[in-house]
Design an enzyme around this catalytic site. Structure first.
Site, PDB file in Angstrom:
ATOM      1  N   ASP A  41       5.162   4.163 -12.789  1.00  0.00           N
ATOM      2  CA  ASP A  41       6.027   4.479 -11.657  1.00  0.00           C
ATOM      3  C   ASP A  41       6.541   5.899 -11.823  1.00  0.00           C
ATOM      4  O   ASP A  41       6.640   6.420 -12.940  1.00  0.00           O
ATOM      5  CB  ASP A  41       7.195   3.499 -11.580  1.00  0.00           C
ATOM      6  CG  ASP A  41       7.876   3.522 -10.213  1.00  0.00           C
ATOM      7  OD1 ASP A  41       7.411   2.798  -9.318  1.00  0.00           O
ATOM      8  OD2 ASP A  41       8.858   4.276 -10.041  1.00  0.00           O
ATOM      9  N   VAL A  68       2.041  10.304  -9.227  1.00  0.00           N
ATOM     10  CA  VAL A  68       0.660  10.322  -8.757  1.00  0.00           C
ATOM     11  C   VAL A  68       0.313  11.577  -7.967  1.00  0.00           C
ATOM     12  O   VAL A  68      -0.859  11.795  -7.624  1.00  0.00           O
ATOM     13  CB  VAL A  68       0.328   9.062  -7.923  1.00  0.00           C
ATOM     14  CG1 VAL A  68       0.424   7.801  -8.771  1.00  0.00           C
ATOM     15  CG2 VAL A  68       1.216   8.973  -6.688  1.00  0.00           C
ATOM     16  N   ASN A  94      -1.204   1.480  -5.645  1.00  0.00           N
ATOM     17  CA  ASN A  94      -0.121   0.935  -4.829  1.00  0.00           C
ATOM     18  C   ASN A  94       0.981   1.936  -4.509  1.00  0.00           C
ATOM     19  O   ASN A  94       1.721   1.753  -3.552  1.00  0.00           O
ATOM     20  CB  ASN A  94       0.477  -0.274  -5.554  1.00  0.00           C
ATOM     21  CG  ASN A  94       1.754  -0.763  -4.916  1.00  0.00           C
ATOM     22  OD1 ASN A  94       1.748  -1.476  -3.914  1.00  0.00           O
ATOM     23  ND2 ASN A  94       2.899  -0.374  -5.509  1.00  0.00           N
ATOM     24  N   TYR A 160       1.915   9.266   7.921  1.00  0.00           N
ATOM     25  CA  TYR A 160       1.709   8.013   7.196  1.00  0.00           C
ATOM     26  C   TYR A 160       0.445   7.300   7.685  1.00  0.00           C
ATOM     27  O   TYR A 160      -0.395   6.873   6.891  1.00  0.00           O
ATOM     28  CB  TYR A 160       2.932   7.124   7.398  1.00  0.00           C
ATOM     29  CG  TYR A 160       2.970   5.860   6.568  1.00  0.00           C
ATOM     30  CD1 TYR A 160       3.460   5.878   5.267  1.00  0.00           C
ATOM     31  CD2 TYR A 160       2.539   4.652   7.098  1.00  0.00           C
ATOM     32  CE1 TYR A 160       3.518   4.719   4.506  1.00  0.00           C
ATOM     33  CE2 TYR A 160       2.590   3.483   6.351  1.00  0.00           C
ATOM     34  CZ  TYR A 160       3.084   3.516   5.063  1.00  0.00           C
ATOM     35  OH  TYR A 160       3.131   2.359   4.313  1.00  0.00           O
TER      36      TYR A 160
END
Length: 256
Positions: A41, A68, A94, A160
């Site tokens: 995370d 990420v 994810n 998005y």
């Protein structure tokens, strides 16, 4: 052909964005099934908390901080996970961020760049980093988490929606490219789920939306997405690849 297994016990899985919501639920589900779970995370404290919770229950989990959007961190953490567990069998992409902005907003370019970096570019970078390890796995699996926003958009969410639609395209292309190696690549499109991203939506508004838009007339829970992810990663799921699966309570099936 021998019967394929229905267990991920002993497999090593790397989950991005595992500190909360669907990622956290996915870490729990895999750990409970006996997998070795790499909880990654952007926030180290949340990754540590999830790993500690699982370890406290006698389950196999380790935490890594991973941004990420940083390709250097992606390469380092992926290799560390494979070295720590001695293998890497499953990658679950994810990690996500909200990406809503009107097309004429002053911050649109910033939101666009951040959305594509985290929601799309990171996916291919994670796959590229994991691929050498996945190629040595007996049942290699990649699951990308997109959104029903990739299948039908909402106003002011073009960054998005574009990024998530890109995940759908990436999934299909990689399924074709990696299929000859036995690596399956699938995509889940969650609908309205109770996560940190939807926490600010009042419960009354959630109920109204779900009643009007979903067949099940309720919001979903993170665990319901996590169990679909697990299903796609079973050795028995060896002939499922390139699939785009809505987990949305029937949102995309309902006309009115």
């Amino acid at each position: 052909m021998s019967a394929p297994g229905r267990s991920v016990a002993g497999s090593a899985v790397l989950i991005t964005g595992a500190g909360d919501g669907m990622g956290r639920a996915t870490a729990r589900v895999f750990a409970e099934e006996g997998a070795l779970v790499a909880v990654t995370d952007y926030r180290s404290e949340t990754a540590d908390a999830v790993a500690a919770e699982l370890q406290g229950r006698g389950l196999a989990a380790e935490a890594w901080r991973l941004d990420v959007a940083d390709p250097v961190e992606i390469a380092r953490v992926t290799n560390e996970v494979a070295e720590r567990f001695g293998r890497l069998d499953i990658l679950v992409n994810n990690a996500g961020v909200s990406g809503f902005s009107a097309i004429d907003s002053d911050d649109y370019e910033v939101v666009w760049a951040r959305s594509l970096a985290v929601l799309l570019t990171a996916h291919q970078r994670m796959v590229r980093a994991a691929l050498p390890h996945l190629r040595r796995a007996p049942a290699p699996r990649i699951v990308n988490i997109a959104s029903t926003e990739a299948l039908g958009a909402t106003a002011q969410d073009s960054p998005y929606a574009a990024a998530k639609a890109g995940v759908v395209g990436l999934t299909r292309a990689l399924a074709v490219e990696l299929g000859r190696e036995g690596i399956t690549v699938n995509c889940i499109c969650p609908g309205p789920i109770r996560t940190g991203m939807t926490q600010a939506v009042p419960d009354e508004a959630k109920q109204t939306f779900a009643h009007r838009r979903t067949a099940l007339r309720r919001y979903g829970e993170p665990e319901e997405v996590a169990h679909m992810t697990l299903s796609l990663c079973l050795p028995a799921a060896s002939y499922i690849t390139g699939a785009i699966i809505p987990v949305d309570g029937g949102l995309t099936a309902r006309n009115a």
